[in-house]
Motif scaffolding. Structure first.
Motif, PDB file in Angstrom:
ATOM      1  N   ARG A   1       0.798  -1.457  -0.132  1.00  0.00           N
ATOM      2  CA  ARG A   1      -0.165   0.111  -0.064  1.00  0.00           C
ATOM      3  C   ARG A   1       0.942   1.351   0.021  1.00  0.00           C
ATOM      4  NH1 ARG A   1      -3.738   0.722   5.031  1.00  0.00           N
ATOM      5  NH2 ARG A   1      -4.013   2.615   3.612  1.00  0.00           N
TER       6      ARG A   1
ATOM      7  N   ASP B   1      -1.233   4.217  -1.150  1.00  0.00           N
ATOM      8  CA  ASP B   1      -2.291   5.145  -0.831  1.00  0.00           C
ATOM      9  C   ASP B   1      -1.322   6.150  -0.417  1.00  0.00           C
ATOM     10  OD1 ASP B   1      -4.911   3.981  -0.809  1.00  0.00           O
ATOM     11  OD2 ASP B   1      -4.205   2.527   0.855  1.00  0.00           O
ATOM     12  N   SER B   2      -0.006   6.223  -0.219  1.00  0.00           N
ATOM     13  CA  SER B   2       0.738   7.195   0.327  1.00  0.00           C
ATOM     14  C   SER B   2       2.218   6.969  -0.032  1.00  0.00           C
ATOM     15  CB  SER B   2       1.000   7.572   1.843  1.00  0.00           C
ATOM     16  OG  SER B   2       1.239   6.317   2.486  1.00  0.00           O
TER      17      SER B   2
ATOM     18  N   SER C   1       1.406   2.246   6.880  1.00  0.00           N
ATOM     19  CA  SER C   1      -0.224   2.277   6.629  1.00  0.00           C
ATOM     20  C   SER C   1      -0.870   2.747   7.851  1.00  0.00           C
ATOM     21  CB  SER C   1      -0.360   0.599   6.039  1.00  0.00           C
ATOM     22  OG  SER C   1       0.194   0.224   5.101  1.00  0.00           O
TER      23      SER C   1
ATOM     24  N   THR D   1      -0.605   6.367   7.700  1.00  0.00           N
ATOM     25  CA  THR D   1      -1.445   7.169   6.412  1.00  0.00           C
ATOM     26  C   THR D   1      -2.862   6.897   6.600  1.00  0.00           C
ATOM     27  OG1 THR D   1       0.134   6.512   4.712  1.00  0.00           O
ATOM     28  CG2 THR D   1      -1.946   6.783   4.189  1.00  0.00           C
ATOM     29  N   ASP D   2      -3.351   5.892   7.239  1.00  0.00           N
ATOM     30  CA  ASP D   2      -4.889   5.870   7.549  1.00  0.00           C
ATOM     31  C   ASP D   2      -5.512   6.973   8.725  1.00  0.00           C
ATOM     32  OD1 ASP D   2      -5.457   3.751   5.882  1.00  0.00           O
ATOM     33  OD2 ASP D   2      -5.113   2.158   7.284  1.00  0.00           O
TER      34      ASP D   2
ATOM     35  N   HIS E   1      -5.610  10.192   7.172  1.00  0.00           N
ATOM     36  CA  HIS E   1      -6.645  10.163   6.183  1.00  0.00           C
ATOM     37  C   HIS E   1      -8.006  10.459   7.312  1.00  0.00           C
ATOM     38  CE1 HIS E   1      -9.919   8.604   3.745  1.00  0.00           C
ATOM     39  NE2 HIS E   1      -9.495   9.170   2.888  1.00  0.00           N
TER      40      HIS E   1
ATOM     41  N   ARG F   1      -8.907   3.096  -3.573  1.00  0.00           N
ATOM     42  CA  ARG F   1      -8.020   4.278  -3.364  1.00  0.00           C
ATOM     43  C   ARG F   1      -8.636   5.381  -2.312  1.00  0.00           C
ATOM     44  NH1 ARG F   1      -4.528   6.125  -7.088  1.00  0.00           N
ATOM     45  NH2 ARG F   1      -5.390   4.968  -8.661  1.00  0.00           N
ATOM     46  N   LEU F   2      -7.759   6.037  -1.552  1.00  0.00           N
ATOM     47  CA  LEU F   2      -8.113   6.723  -0.436  1.00  0.00           C
ATOM     48  C   LEU F   2      -8.420   8.234  -1.185  1.00  0.00           C
ATOM     49  CD1 LEU F   2      -5.949   6.228   2.520  1.00  0.00           C
ATOM     50  CD2 LEU F   2      -8.016   5.536   2.140  1.00  0.00           C
TER      51      LEU F   2
END
Length: 1026
Positions: free
Chosen positions: A169, A194-195, A332, A335-336, A339, A974-975
């Protein structure tokens, strides 16, 4: 005194009477909604070669250079994670799916028992071990070609998917020396990340971003894709190491957490205070209540317990303190959390080049360092693309030679201390050896595939072909240095020569072939027996000397009798196919090649000379200086010259030197051509040339092909003299009269072009301290500039550094030879030498660049189409023939696609590779950016049925760029990120190709789009078009 003695005795009594008990640390913390969360990310950064070779790093040998053993890291990681379910670890450098055992994780994986593999898989699925980035290596972002970046990432992603069933990810490019737009959108968003996190940005940029809390951004790297390929991206506050004082490798200097109150030096509160202070300091330059600490660095966790023991304690005691919240984490999880904060972020466009870590320390020298190795990688890359195509057309064999070794060697060569030229010399030798081994196996595959396709009208009929093809076995030497045994020995031994010319591109190609021959008493014929116009060019002493020198140096033998001529002739080759030509001993008074008219011009004796007989002519002064470019009504003044920068030895105030990484010049000095050296002018029906001996170590040929409308400049540079004790960085300048207003354009990894403005940065107000080095950029494809009426473009044959340091002028750095180390870790001067027996001299390099003028708005067509031809040159294979029994059967021409069809000129096949189970990997790429060309920057269709006329496609499944997940699934996950309001202004409408109808099988590609498919074939017909 008595009181002091009493206190000591009481303390001693407490120590002696203390009970031993096992301490259980609470490491179960998760994200706290209101506190500052410190995400502790245990990691190691394991270079696949740098100071030691990849093998030495893995097994831990050659420790006199560096104490590093990756095997220890991976061995100790597993029990450390098993000891506490809350612990986490990330790993980056993977491996390919072939049995080559090159990179780290897969090599270790294959050595493990099934029981250990089961445990590791469980750790991955529980989230304790996260495999991020996922490529074979952490590739560089300045000098690799985007196709190589895709290929090496795909190999690693396939391994992770096959063994663990997961898709990475996170992009984790923590050590490359600057960061490209292509990495952000193509190797980031388009592979499903995602990042994307990284460590190195310009020191001035970093300072401004700290003040503005804009180290973390939404990065839109593509003008064509805009927000549809944006990614959350974060630059670390300093580097990819822990905050100062929190290193816990064995023998590290940082204080441990000493929490046994019965021992001296108890320091829990002191360490907690240090932790909180560092966390708050980072929070003050970061948005949201989340900060990431990268707990590790190069080759750390060789004894993982030393790290995790201290991290356990920190988490336990910091959370008991309660001022901040510490937790084991991964990128991860981080990143979450970012977000979930549901906030808007600053927008970043463009790239992060050039990179300087302090004043006078621009890491722009590595754009050119080790130019011969950079060329070797580029040649191997194009060859690998063609070899996979031929393997597909023939049909993949279950045994025998394949492209796996070359794939692995190429993947590792993209490492940020490999193709960059920033490794030690013995490591560079190791990379080169691996490429040579991979090429040798792929060469056997290519030769047998071509023999099969030539001999049979059906891929099903191919058994053991009898035709034996030879290629340029050592691509460092052959053809370029007039050393080509197949074309020399066959004709000199009374044999005729069959030449198969393969075209890896999806459009028909008209080009010239140039090979060395021993005699001019020959003739060239096409597959129909028609005579082909050809030209003989006498080979000069400069090439004969280079031939002898390199054959002796690299092959260890004498080169033998030198060929007399270059044989040049035009060829026409179908899409994804080949044509055959015969080079015969001339009979009687039959047609022969035209012998070039060669004249010698003494400087000053004539007013000038010119070359070119078609639509393009180039004029030179009597002294040999290029003066005028004339083509289709355009008449442009142009001059070309050489100079060198002397490498800085540092100063009293700033000891920074010029070296493998850093370009720090100490003055620029023109190289004046020797006045009494005559010019050699070659004229013929196909090409004209002007040969110049610039000085004792620079030789140049300016070439114009009658059928082309660009200038080709071939150079031989070296050995660069250092007898004066000064390292030198050799450049060429092409000067025009254009008014370019400080503006020029360079490519990003061979893909998008980015606007550059001299002495200016888009993101901050630049303090100029290095006017040359600070304006240098990496060039993989080309560089161009424009004014109100025209464009001037230069294309290159490998990665180089370049710039426009004056209006109307383009500068390319061709070669570097330096005598001092630049103190960036390699601890070795960039002083490449080549030894013939006991005689060692500086490296001689040979290369080409190409330039052309176009009306404004028209230059992209040449840059894109010819640039692709440079990446994918014609592949030549030779076979001897007995003149009395030439082949009268078999295929003389072949195309893998429907003969009535050709790919649109704005589309290219990036990958055509046969997979197991009757499947194939197909990548199609649109070559143009949005708005780049009025006619070709449009959505275009490709008909898959006509691309594969001999096979029936049962299913075309669209995948992510690295083909490790379905595209639709990737998009659904996808975020979606918010950007600050002002950043949305001016967003252009994004075009993407639509879904593929399973019946019609027509693929749409919008500008700059790359679409990846797994094709499943249900039928194999018996006829291949020829």
């Amino acid at each position: 005194m008595a009181i002091a003695v009493l206190a000591f005795l009481l303390a001693l009594g407490r120590i002696l009477s203390a009970e031993s008990k096992f301490m259980v640390y609470n490491t179960s913390a998760s994200i706290h909604p209101t506190k500052l969360n410190v995400h502790l990310v245990p990691h190691t950064h394991d270079d696949v070669g740098w100071l030691k070779t990849i093998d030495q790093y893995y097994v831990g040998s050659n420790n006199s250079i560096q104490r590093a053993c990756v095997q220890n890291v991976l061995d100790s990681m597993v029990p450390a994670l098993l000891a506490d379910k809350n612990r986490k670890f990330i790993y980056v450098e993977q491996a390919s799916s072939f049995q080559c055992h090159h990179a780290f994780f897969q090599r270790w994986w294959r050595d493990q028992s099934e029981a250990t593999k089961t445990i590791v898989k469980q750790l991955v699925h529980l989230g304790q071990l996260e495999l991020i980035n996922g490529g074979m290596c952490m590739h560089d972002e300045a000098v690799p070609h985007y196709i190589d970046m895709i290929d090496q990432t795909t190999l690693g992603h396939w391994f992770i998917k096959e063994e663990f069933g997961v898709t990475p990810r996170i992009g984790w490019q923590i050590d490359p020396f600057g960061h490209s737009a292509v990495q952000a959108y193509l190797l980031g968003a388009e592979v499903g990340f995602d990042s994307f996190f990284f460590g190195r940005i310009d020191y001035q940029d970093r300072a401004k971003r700290k003040n503005e809390k804009s180290l973390e951004v939404i990065w839109r790297g593509s003008k064509s894709f805009g927000s549809s390929a944006q990614i959350f991206a974060g630059a670390f506050p300093e580097n990819y190491e822990p905050p100062s004082g929190f290193y816990f490798e064995v023998n590290a200097a940082s204080p441990i957490v000493q929490d046994d109150i019965s021992l001296f030096d108890y320091n829990v509160q002191e360490r907690v205070n240090d932790f909180v202070a560092a966390a708050v300091a980072q929070a003050n330059i970061t948005r949201t209540n989340h900060v990431m600490w990268t707990m590790g660095t190069d080759f750390k966790y060789q004894y993982a317990h030393t790290w995790f023991r201290q991290l356990d304690k920190l988490i336990h005691y910091v959370n008991q303190d309660g001022r901040v919240n510490a937790l084991y984490s991964t990128p991860s999880i981080y990143t979450d959390a970012k977000h979930a904060a549901n906030r808007a972020w600053p927008l970043k466009t463009g790239d992060y080049f050039p990179y300087a870590d302090r004043a006078n320390s621009y890491w722009t020298g590595f754009f050119t360092s080790r130019p011969a190795f950079k060329r070797y990688v580029r040649v191997m890359s194009g060859y690998y693309l063609a070899a996979r195509q031929l393997e597909f057309f023939r049909g993949r064999a279950t045994s025998g030679p394949n492209t796996g070794s070359l794939a692995d060697a190429l993947a590792i060569a993209q490492h940020h201390d490999a193709i960059t030229g920033t490794e030690k010399q013995h490591v560079a030798n190791d990379y080169t050896k691996r490429l040579a081994i991979g090429y040798s196996e792929a060469e056997a595959l290519v030769s047998s595939s071509l023999a099969c396709l030539v001999e049979s009208a059906s891929n099903k009929e191919c058994g053991s072909p009898i035709t034996k093809f030879q290629q340029a076995r050592n691509l460092f030497l052959e053809l370029k240095n007039c050393y080509c045994p197949p074309s020399e020995t066959a004709l000199s031994n009374g044999k005729d020569l069959m030449l198969v010319v393969y075209n890896p591109l999806g459009w028909k190609r008209e080009d010239i072939v140039q090979i060395p021959v021993m005699t001019g008493d020959i003739s060239v014929h096409d597959s129909e027996g028609n005579n082909v116009e050809s030209q003989l060019i006498p080979i000069t002493d400069a090439y004969h000397k280079l031939r002898s020198y390199h054959v002796k140096a690299y092959l260890g033998r004498n080169a033998g009798e030198a060929p007399k001529y270059w044989l040049v002739f035009s060829v026409s080759v179908p899409s994804l196919g080949f044509s055959t030509y015969s080079i015969l001993r001339a009979q009687g008074t039959g047609a022969r090649p035209t012998l070039s008219n060669v004249s010698t011009v003494q400087p000053g004796k004539y007013s000038g000379v010119n070359i070119g007989q078609g639509n393009l002519k180039v004029e030179f002064s009597a002294a040999g200086k290029m003066t005028l470019y004339v083509s289709r009504g355009m008449k442009e003044h142009v001059e070309q010259s050489f100079s060198f920068y002397s490498g800085s030895n540092g100063t009293h105030n700033d000891p920074q030197k010029s070296g493998a990484y850093v370009f720090r010049p100490n003055g620029s000095f023109p190289i004046i051509p020797e006045k009494q050296t005559p010019l050699t002018v070659v004229r013929g029906p196909i090409i004209d040339e002007l040969h110049q001996r610039i000085n004792s170590w620079i030789y140049q040929v300016t070439r114009v092909n009658k059928a082309k409308e660009h200038v080709e400049v071939e150079f031989i540079v070296g050995p660069v003299p250092t007898d004066d004790g000064i390292g030198k960085e050799v450049v060429t300048q092409i000067s025009t009269g254009m008014m370019t207003n400080k503006t020029f354009y360079t490519d990003s990894c061979g893909r998008d072009f980015i606007e550059r403005i001299r002495d200016y940065r888009t993101d901050w107000e630049l303090e100029v301290n290095q006017p040359a080095a600070g304006n240098y950029y990496p060039i993989n494809l080309g560089i161009f500039m424009k004014d109100s009426e025209k464009e001037f473009s230069v294309l290159v044959d490998r990665s180089v550094g370049g710039s426009s340091l004056s209006d109307g002028q383009i500068e390319l750095m061709l070669h570097r030879r330096l005598l001092l180390d630049d103190s960036r870790g390699v601890a070795e001067a960039l002083n490449e030498t080549v030894c013939v027996e006991d005689d060692c001299t500086g490296l001689i390099i040979q290369g080409k660049y190409y330039f052309r003028f176009d009306p404004i708005g028209k230059g992209a067509r040449w840059r894109r189409s010819y640039g692709q031809e440079l990446y994918s040159p014609l592949l030549l294979a030779f076979s001897e023939q007995d003149g009395n029994s030439r082949r009268s059967s078999g295929r003389t021409q072949f195309s893998g696609i429907d003969p009535s069809y050709t790919l649109p000129e704005n589309i290219v096949v990036l990958t055509l590779q046969e997979l197991d189970g009757g499947k194939a990997l197909l990548r199609l790429a649109h070559l143009y950016e949005i708005g780049e060309d009025k006619e070709l920057s449009v959505t275009t269709e490709v008909q898959l049925k006509k691309l594969f006329p001999s096979k029936k496609i049962g299913k075309a499944l669209e995948m992510s760029l690295s083909a490790n997940q379905e595209r639709a699934a990737m998009e659904s996950k996808r975020l979606v990120w918010q950007v600050e309001d002002s950043a949305e202004e001016g967003e252009t409408e994004v075009a993407r190709g639509g879904p593929v109808d399973p019946i019609e099988l027509i693929v749409e590609l919008a500008p700059m789009e790359i679409r990846t498919f797994i094709l499943e074939f249900t039928e194999f017909d018996t006829v291949i078009y020829g």
